[in-house]
Design a protein around this motif. Structure first.
Motif, PDB file in Angstrom:
ATOM      1  N   ASP A  36      -9.211   2.301  14.328  1.00  0.00           N
ATOM      2  CA  ASP A  36      -9.026   0.899  14.703  1.00  0.00           C
ATOM      3  C   ASP A  36      -9.655   0.039  13.613  1.00  0.00           C
ATOM      4  O   ASP A  36     -10.867  -0.127  13.550  1.00  0.00           O
ATOM      5  CB  ASP A  36      -9.694   0.630  16.055  1.00  0.00           C
ATOM      6  CG  ASP A  36      -9.339  -0.742  16.615  1.00  0.00           C
ATOM      7  OD1 ASP A  36      -8.873  -1.594  15.837  1.00  0.00           O
ATOM      8  OD2 ASP A  36      -9.528  -0.957  17.824  1.00  0.00           O
ATOM      9  N   ALA A  37      -8.800  -0.480  12.724  1.00  0.00           N
ATOM     10  CA  ALA A  37      -9.267  -1.299  11.613  1.00  0.00           C
ATOM     11  C   ALA A  37      -9.092  -2.783  11.879  1.00  0.00           C
ATOM     12  O   ALA A  37      -9.229  -3.607  10.974  1.00  0.00           O
ATOM     13  CB  ALA A  37      -8.531  -0.916  10.327  1.00  0.00           C
ATOM     14  N   ASP A  38      -8.784  -3.129  13.116  1.00  0.00           N
ATOM     15  CA  ASP A  38      -8.630  -4.529  13.516  1.00  0.00           C
ATOM     16  C   ASP A  38      -9.950  -5.008  14.106  1.00  0.00           C
ATOM     17  O   ASP A  38     -10.453  -4.403  15.053  1.00  0.00           O
ATOM     18  CB  ASP A  38      -7.518  -4.637  14.565  1.00  0.00           C
ATOM     19  CG  ASP A  38      -7.156  -6.072  14.899  1.00  0.00           C
ATOM     20  OD1 ASP A  38      -7.997  -6.975  14.662  1.00  0.00           O
ATOM     21  OD2 ASP A  38      -6.048  -6.310  15.394  1.00  0.00           O
ATOM     22  N   PRO A  39     -10.533  -6.080  13.554  1.00  0.00           N
ATOM     23  CA  PRO A  39     -11.805  -6.581  14.107  1.00  0.00           C
ATOM     24  C   PRO A  39     -11.752  -6.898  15.595  1.00  0.00           C
ATOM     25  O   PRO A  39     -12.786  -6.897  16.270  1.00  0.00           O
ATOM     26  CB  PRO A  39     -12.055  -7.851  13.279  1.00  0.00           C
ATOM     27  CG  PRO A  39     -11.353  -7.602  11.986  1.00  0.00           C
ATOM     28  CD  PRO A  39     -10.118  -6.830  12.355  1.00  0.00           C
ATOM     29  N   GLN A  40     -10.555  -7.143  16.146  1.00  0.00           N
ATOM     30  CA  GLN A  40     -10.443  -7.410  17.575  1.00  0.00           C
ATOM     31  C   GLN A  40     -10.693  -6.154  18.415  1.00  0.00           C
ATOM     32  O   GLN A  40     -11.034  -6.254  19.592  1.00  0.00           O
ATOM     33  CB  GLN A  40      -9.058  -7.966  17.904  1.00  0.00           C
ATOM     34  CG  GLN A  40      -8.808  -9.349  17.327  1.00  0.00           C
ATOM     35  CD  GLN A  40      -7.441  -9.888  17.688  1.00  0.00           C
ATOM     36  OE1 GLN A  40      -6.649  -9.211  18.356  1.00  0.00           O
ATOM     37  NE2 GLN A  40      -7.143 -11.102  17.253  1.00  0.00           N
ATOM     38  N   GLY A  41     -10.509  -4.979  17.831  1.00  0.00           N
ATOM     39  CA  GLY A  41     -10.835  -3.732  18.511  1.00  0.00           C
ATOM     40  C   GLY A  41      -9.970  -3.399  19.708  1.00  0.00           C
ATOM     41  O   GLY A  41     -10.440  -2.765  20.660  1.00  0.00           O
ATOM     42  N   LEU A  64     -13.274   1.133  12.440  1.00  0.00           N
ATOM     43  CA  LEU A  64     -13.601   1.117  11.013  1.00  0.00           C
ATOM     44  C   LEU A  64     -12.994  -0.127  10.379  1.00  0.00           C
ATOM     45  O   LEU A  64     -12.143  -0.045   9.495  1.00  0.00           O
ATOM     46  CB  LEU A  64     -13.074   2.380  10.330  1.00  0.00           C
ATOM     47  CG  LEU A  64     -13.681   2.772   8.972  1.00  0.00           C
ATOM     48  CD1 LEU A  64     -15.187   2.936   9.077  1.00  0.00           C
ATOM     49  CD2 LEU A  64     -13.053   4.052   8.459  1.00  0.00           C
ATOM     50  N   ALA A  65     -13.429  -1.289  10.854  1.00  0.00           N
ATOM     51  CA  ALA A  65     -12.878  -2.556  10.368  1.00  0.00           C
ATOM     52  C   ALA A  65     -13.701  -3.071   9.197  1.00  0.00           C
ATOM     53  O   ALA A  65     -14.382  -4.094   9.279  1.00  0.00           O
ATOM     54  CB  ALA A  65     -12.839  -3.573  11.505  1.00  0.00           C
ATOM     55  N   ARG A  66     -13.635  -2.343   8.096  1.00  0.00           N
ATOM     56  CA  ARG A  66     -14.340  -2.781   6.893  1.00  0.00           C
ATOM     57  C   ARG A  66     -13.558  -2.372   5.656  1.00  0.00           C
ATOM     58  O   ARG A  66     -12.731  -1.465   5.701  1.00  0.00           O
ATOM     59  CB  ARG A  66     -15.767  -2.254   6.859  1.00  0.00           C
ATOM     60  CG  ARG A  66     -15.930  -0.762   7.099  1.00  0.00           C
ATOM     61  CD  ARG A  66     -17.400  -0.380   7.059  1.00  0.00           C
ATOM     62  NE  ARG A  66     -17.619   1.035   7.276  1.00  0.00           N
ATOM     63  CZ  ARG A  66     -18.007   1.560   8.434  1.00  0.00           C
ATOM     64  NH1 ARG A  66     -18.188   0.771   9.480  1.00  0.00           N
ATOM     65  NH2 ARG A  66     -18.219   2.862   8.545  1.00  0.00           N
ATOM     66  N   ASP A  67     -13.857  -3.042   4.548  1.00  0.00           N
ATOM     67  CA  ASP A  67     -13.028  -2.861   3.360  1.00  0.00           C
ATOM     68  C   ASP A  67     -13.392  -1.629   2.534  1.00  0.00           C
ATOM     69  O   ASP A  67     -12.967  -1.501   1.388  1.00  0.00           O
ATOM     70  CB  ASP A  67     -13.042  -4.117   2.492  1.00  0.00           C
ATOM     71  CG  ASP A  67     -14.445  -4.534   2.064  1.00  0.00           C
ATOM     72  OD1 ASP A  67     -15.388  -3.730   2.239  1.00  0.00           O
ATOM     73  OD2 ASP A  67     -14.590  -5.664   1.570  1.00  0.00           O
TER      74      ASP A  67
END
Length: 212
Positions: A36-41, A64-67
């Protein structure tokens, strides 16, 4: 194979598609991880809802919402048959990282001119990423498709002429997908004989064949 569902426009169904592809491949005996790479989760929320309902875990979902996704995803993919990335809307650095992480970028679009315009920006990012990673594959995926509407048919015809190409199988506008997201289930668990379940099965098979 690392597959990323990516589009800068929100609300195109990335999370629903990501979860159902992961679920379908799991049901076929594949080892699958969803990132889940979307900050909304939203995918993490679905997984938590599933646990709350007492349903068995089908596949692991990690946030894992980071670059640094392009660095960490290949490590997480060790021992997996498929990794599915649920990408973010309009987070440029994270989108680029997801592109560098994946083998295949799927661009979900709805039958709407607005979705077409947003996809043009996504294609620019793919072209830029291919300068450094030319082997990145890409496909359009028509979601919430209703064959009886003029705009749906026009969108399909327009995308058929594009590069990247449009996947042959579409996913329809179906209430059961909303039910699945709310209850932590998959459409195949709610109604395995439904048109929605058949669409996901066909879509997953087509995607898997791209890299076979």
């Amino acid at each position: 194979m690392i597959v990323a569902l990516l589009n800068q426009k929100g609300g195109v169904g990335k999370t629903t598609l990501a979860l159902h592809l992961a679920g379908q491949w799991t049901r076929q005996g594949r080892r699958v991880l969803l990132i889940d790479a979307d900050p909304q989760g939203s995918a993490l929320d679905w997984s938590q809802q599933r646990a709350t309902e007492g349903l068995p875990r089908l596949f692991s979902v990690v946030g894992l919402a980071r670059d640094t996704l392009h660095i960490e995803a290949p490590e997480l993919a060790r021992g997996m048959d498929h990794v599915v990335i649920d990408g973010p809307p309009r987070v440029a650095n994270l989108l680029r990282s997801a592109l560098f992480a994946c083998d295949l970028a799927l661009i979900p679009v709805q039958p709407s001119p607005l979705d077409g315009w947003a996809s043009a920006e996504m294609l620019k990012l793919i072209d830029q990423a291919r300068i450094f990673k030319p082997e990145i594959g890409a496909r359009f995926l028509l979601n919430r498709y209703h064959a009886r509407t003029l705009i749906a048919r026009a969108t399909a015809e327009s995308l058929a002429e594009h590069d990247p190409p449009l996947l042959a199988h579409h996913v329809g506008q179906r209430v059961v997908f909303a039910d699945a997201m709310q209850t932590g289930r998959l459409v195949s668990e709610i109604d395995p004989e439904s048109a929605a379940a058949r669409e996901i099965t066909a879509l997953a098979a087509e995607i898997e064949a791209i890299r076979s």
